[in-house]
Write a protein that holds these residues in place. Structure first.
Motif, PDB file in Angstrom:
ATOM      1  N   ALA A   1      -5.621  10.227  -0.682  1.00  0.00           N
ATOM      2  CA  ALA A   1      -6.752   9.455  -0.167  1.00  0.00           C
ATOM      3  C   ALA A   1      -6.296   8.091   0.358  1.00  0.00           C
ATOM      4  CB  ALA A   1      -7.801   9.280  -1.256  1.00  0.00           C
ATOM      5  N   LEU A   2      -5.339   7.462  -0.326  1.00  0.00           N
ATOM      6  CA  LEU A   2      -4.835   6.153   0.113  1.00  0.00           C
ATOM      7  C   LEU A   2      -4.106   6.253   1.450  1.00  0.00           C
ATOM      8  CD1 LEU A   2      -3.532   4.655  -3.258  1.00  0.00           C
ATOM      9  CD2 LEU A   2      -5.534   3.908  -1.953  1.00  0.00           C
ATOM     10  N   VAL A   3      -3.412   7.358   1.676  1.00  0.00           N
ATOM     11  CA  VAL A   3      -2.746   7.542   2.971  1.00  0.00           C
ATOM     12  C   VAL A   3      -3.768   7.510   4.095  1.00  0.00           C
ATOM     13  CG1 VAL A   3      -1.526   9.215   4.426  1.00  0.00           C
ATOM     14  CG2 VAL A   3      -0.751   8.801   2.095  1.00  0.00           C
ATOM     15  N   LEU A   4      -4.912   8.107   3.853  1.00  0.00           N
ATOM     16  CA  LEU A   4      -5.948   8.152   4.886  1.00  0.00           C
ATOM     17  C   LEU A   4      -6.573   6.781   5.125  1.00  0.00           C
ATOM     18  CD1 LEU A   4      -7.695  11.521   3.969  1.00  0.00           C
ATOM     19  CD2 LEU A   4      -5.924  11.100   5.687  1.00  0.00           C
TER      20      LEU A   4
ATOM     21  N   LEU B   1       0.840  -1.201   0.000  1.00  0.00           N
ATOM     22  CA  LEU B   1       0.000   0.000   0.000  1.00  0.00           C
ATOM     23  C   LEU B   1       0.874   1.250   0.000  1.00  0.00           C
ATOM     24  CD1 LEU B   1      -2.710   1.500   0.229  1.00  0.00           C
ATOM     25  CD2 LEU B   1      -2.539   1.234   2.718  1.00  0.00           C
ATOM     26  N   LEU B   2       1.914   1.249   0.813  1.00  0.00           N
ATOM     27  CA  LEU B   2       2.829   2.393   0.846  1.00  0.00           C
ATOM     28  C   LEU B   2       3.539   2.567  -0.487  1.00  0.00           C
ATOM     29  CD1 LEU B   2       4.317   1.943   4.434  1.00  0.00           C
ATOM     30  CD2 LEU B   2       2.771   3.749   3.669  1.00  0.00           C
ATOM     31  N   ALA B   3       3.879   1.461  -1.145  1.00  0.00           N
ATOM     32  CA  ALA B   3       4.505   1.552  -2.470  1.00  0.00           C
ATOM     33  C   ALA B   3       3.556   2.199  -3.470  1.00  0.00           C
ATOM     34  CB  ALA B   3       4.923   0.163  -2.950  1.00  0.00           C
ATOM     35  N   LEU B   4       2.260   1.842  -3.407  1.00  0.00           N
ATOM     36  CA  LEU B   4       1.268   2.436  -4.303  1.00  0.00           C
ATOM     37  C   LEU B   4       1.101   3.925  -4.017  1.00  0.00           C
ATOM     38  CD1 LEU B   4      -0.919   2.232  -6.469  1.00  0.00           C
ATOM     39  CD2 LEU B   4      -2.521   1.446  -4.695  1.00  0.00           C
ATOM     40  N   VAL B   5       1.061   4.289  -2.741  1.00  0.00           N
ATOM     41  CA  VAL B   5       0.962   5.704  -2.366  1.00  0.00           C
ATOM     42  C   VAL B   5       2.152   6.475  -2.925  1.00  0.00           C
ATOM     43  CG1 VAL B   5       1.075   7.321  -0.422  1.00  0.00           C
ATOM     44  CG2 VAL B   5      -0.403   5.301  -0.282  1.00  0.00           C
ATOM     45  N   TYR B   6       3.348   5.905  -2.744  1.00  0.00           N
ATOM     46  CA  TYR B   6       4.553   6.600  -3.217  1.00  0.00           C
ATOM     47  C   TYR B   6       4.548   6.716  -4.738  1.00  0.00           C
ATOM     48  CZ  TYR B   6       9.378   8.220  -3.030  1.00  0.00           C
ATOM     49  OH  TYR B   6      10.519   8.962  -3.130  1.00  0.00           O
ATOM     50  N   PHE B   7       4.042   5.696  -5.428  1.00  0.00           N
ATOM     51  CA  PHE B   7       3.901   5.764  -6.886  1.00  0.00           C
ATOM     52  C   PHE B   7       3.057   6.978  -7.273  1.00  0.00           C
ATOM     53  CE2 PHE B   7       1.813   4.891 -10.890  1.00  0.00           C
ATOM     54  CZ  PHE B   7       2.798   4.287 -11.670  1.00  0.00           C
ATOM     55  N   CYS B   8       1.946   7.172  -6.594  1.00  0.00           N
ATOM     56  CA  CYS B   8       1.065   8.304  -6.894  1.00  0.00           C
ATOM     57  C   CYS B   8       1.773   9.636  -6.658  1.00  0.00           C
ATOM     58  CB  CYS B   8      -0.188   8.235  -6.029  1.00  0.00           C
ATOM     59  SG  CYS B   8      -1.292   6.854  -6.417  1.00  0.00           S
ATOM     60  N   PHE B   9       2.537   9.728  -5.565  1.00  0.00           N
ATOM     61  CA  PHE B   9       3.230  10.976  -5.266  1.00  0.00           C
ATOM     62  C   PHE B   9       4.346  11.253  -6.274  1.00  0.00           C
ATOM     63  CE2 PHE B   9       2.170  10.635  -0.448  1.00  0.00           C
ATOM     64  CZ  PHE B   9       0.866  10.983  -0.726  1.00  0.00           C
ATOM     65  N   VAL B  10       5.063  10.201  -6.662  1.00  0.00           N
ATOM     66  CA  VAL B  10       6.171  10.388  -7.611  1.00  0.00           C
ATOM     67  C   VAL B  10       5.653  10.756  -8.995  1.00  0.00           C
ATOM     68  CG1 VAL B  10       8.107   9.210  -8.748  1.00  0.00           C
ATOM     69  CG2 VAL B  10       7.746   8.925  -6.308  1.00  0.00           C
ATOM     70  N   MET B  11       4.455  10.282  -9.349  1.00  0.00           N
ATOM     71  CA  MET B  11       3.829  10.733 -10.598  1.00  0.00           C
ATOM     72  C   MET B  11       3.777  12.256 -10.642  1.00  0.00           C
ATOM     73  SD  MET B  11       2.657   8.413 -12.879  1.00  0.00           S
ATOM     74  CE  MET B  11       1.152   9.072 -13.630  1.00  0.00           C
ATOM     75  N   GLY B  12       3.339  12.854  -9.537  1.00  0.00           N
ATOM     76  CA  GLY B  12       3.271  14.310  -9.480  1.00  0.00           C
ATOM     77  C   GLY B  12       4.638  14.958  -9.432  1.00  0.00           C
ATOM     78  N   LEU B  13       5.552  14.370  -8.647  1.00  0.00           N
ATOM     79  CA  LEU B  13       6.888  14.945  -8.499  1.00  0.00           C
ATOM     80  C   LEU B  13       7.593  15.090  -9.839  1.00  0.00           C
ATOM     81  CD1 LEU B  13       9.373  15.815  -6.834  1.00  0.00           C
ATOM     82  CD2 LEU B  13       9.969  13.389  -6.655  1.00  0.00           C
TER      83      LEU B  13
ATOM     84  N   ILE C   1       9.311   0.595  -6.490  1.00  0.00           N
ATOM     85  CA  ILE C   1       7.962   0.552  -7.063  1.00  0.00           C
ATOM     86  C   ILE C   1       7.453   1.967  -7.312  1.00  0.00           C
ATOM     87  CG2 ILE C   1       5.556  -0.074  -6.639  1.00  0.00           C
ATOM     88  CD1 ILE C   1       7.253  -2.489  -7.235  1.00  0.00           C
ATOM     89  N   GLY C   2       7.631   2.826  -6.319  1.00  0.00           N
ATOM     90  CA  GLY C   2       7.178   4.200  -6.464  1.00  0.00           C
ATOM     91  C   GLY C   2       7.840   4.914  -7.614  1.00  0.00           C
ATOM     92  N   ASN C   3       9.130   4.655  -7.796  1.00  0.00           N
ATOM     93  CA  ASN C   3       9.861   5.366  -8.845  1.00  0.00           C
ATOM     94  C   ASN C   3       9.586   4.836 -10.240  1.00  0.00           C
ATOM     95  OD1 ASN C   3      11.755   7.694  -8.150  1.00  0.00           O
ATOM     96  ND2 ASN C   3      12.047   6.304  -6.421  1.00  0.00           N
TER      97      ASN C   3
END
Length: 426
Positions: A411-414, A242-254, A373-375
């Motif tokens: 939303a996933l973080v929550l 789940l944390l890997a998926l969250v980080y994927f979403c954040f890195v998309m924006g970064l 995964i995030g990257n």
């Protein structure tokens, strides 16, 4: 926390953070300077936006493949030698980007650059867990990761100046000088790492024995409060994925901001490459201040999830507004400041979550897994935006996609349950 503890941790911070900060500045410059090189090399080499997007993103495929092995090797070789090795090899390959003469060499060099740099960021995050317990970590990681913002502040004007002032010198294009001159500092800092960095608390000659024992008590107490996980359990952990998926979403924006910010500013009507570089520094300057303040407040209150989610929501909203008002430089720049500050604020807050969960070899593998995964979003983000831009002749749809990704990540973080306090877990 008492004043004696604070004094010791301040001493550690003075010793480690400026140096690690410098390492990350040169690392991030070498990773994203392709966004500025694009302004000239795309025309010189006849690249479409899709080709550029693939080349910008293929870095992260090499990064993905070698991330976990690299972090595990660091636990064997030691942080000092391994981080130095990473920096020297990526510095050489970053400078070698000046020899790109077509799509094939562009792809190859970017892929090899990702292989070389794999393990640097998760290695540093792991390294900080050797020194700081969880309750002090968000602000420390924020100070370290503010290097991303400073790289933007320094890199924008510097990259613009190099490309404008040195174009044609010695028969080289401005973008070739850019890769050459911004790659060499990584080699020099990598060599310096061998003489400066310590593998951990016990090997730090600049600490007294009392100071070492104080730091070790903090780390040992945290380790006892965590449930130990095997490597197999890390890879089967729903929370880690789940944390890997969250980080994927954040890195998309970064990387939407990192690789496309110069183009977004150009779209507002700014044409001069040096002016674009100066304007590109402004969102990063705002973000450098905001991300530290947000992380400090999170450390003080002990709250992580809502701080992370609201930062992600702000980043997504900023991207949407900047896209809607793309023809108004002032409004678009203000929105890009909000977007960049929000996106960069999510990152140190995010990394306080897995480092509070994992310890030992599981931390090395788990941090690297989440980061790798995030990257992959570092590949997906520029590739998708490039394809969409070629298809629609506009970056708008691509920016909306990145904004949606940030909002989903928040939303996933929550959705992640608030962890129990250390006493309860113990």
């Amino acid at each position: 926390m008492n004043s004696n503890d604070d004094a010791v941790y301040a001493k550690v911070g003075r010793r480690l953070l400026p140096f690690l900060f410098l390492c990350y500045v040169v690392a991030y410059l070498d990773r994203v300077n392709v966004g500025f090189a694009k302004l000239q090399m795309q025309a010189d080499l006849g690249f479409s936006d899709t080709v550029y997007g693939i080349g910008a993103g293929i870095f992260f495929l090499g990064y993905f493949l070698f991330e976990v092995p690299s972090n595990l090797l660091m636990t064997k070789a030691g942080a000092r030698i391994w981080i130095a090795r990473i920096m020297v090899t990526w510095g050489i390959l970053s400078s070698a980007m000046m020899f790109a003469d077509g799509a094939a060499t562009f792809y190859l060099l970017r892929f090899l650059l990702g292989v070389a740099e794999a393990g640097f960021f998760p290695g540093i995050i792991l390294y900080l867990t050797y020194w700081y317990p969880a309750q002090r970590r968000a602000r420390v990681i924020a100070l370290f990761m503010s290097a991303v913002a400073v790289a933007g502040i320094v890199g924008g004007p510097l990259s613009g100046w190099i490309m404008q002032a040195l174009a044609g010198r010695a028969g080289l294009s401005g973008w070739q000088w850019l890769f050459l001159l911004e790659g060499l500092p990584s080699v020099l800092v990598g060599v310096w790492t061998l003489f400066y960095l310590d593998d951990g608390i016990r090997s730090a000659a600049w600490l007294t024995e009392q100071e070492k024992q104080l730091l070790e008590r903090g780390i040992d107490a945290e380790a006892r409060a965590k449930a130990p996980l095997s490597l197999g359990q890390v890879f089967r952990s729903g929370t880690v994925w789940l944390l890997a998926l969250v980080y994927f979403c954040f890195v998309m924006g970064l990387y939407g901001v990192s690789f496309w910010l110069p183009q977004l500013i150009k779209n507002t009507g700014v044409k001069d490459v040096f002016d674009i570089g100066l304007l590109a520094a402004i969102p990063y300057l705002v973000a450098a201040v905001v991300m530290v303040l947000v992380a400090r407040h999170s450390d003080r209150t002990g709250e992580r999830r809502w701080h992370t989610a609201w930062s992600a929501f702000a980043g997504g909203a900023g991207l949407i507004v900047s896209t809607i008002y793309f023809d108004n430089t002032v409004v678009a720049m203000a929105a890009l400041c909000v977007a960049t500050a929000g996106i960069l604020s999510t990152l140190p807050l995010f990394w306080s979550l897995p480092t509070a969960l994992l310890t030992g070899t599981a931390a090395a593998a788990g941090i690297a897994l989440i980061n790798s995964i995030g990257n992959l979003a570092g590949f997906a983000s520029p590739y998708l935006v490039g394809v969409i831009k070629d298809a629609t002749k506009s970056t708008a749809t691509g920016m909306y996609l990145l904004a949606a990704s940030l909002i989903v990540g928040g939303a996933l973080v929550l959705l992640r349950k608030k962890p129990a306090p250390p006493q309860a877990r113990a």
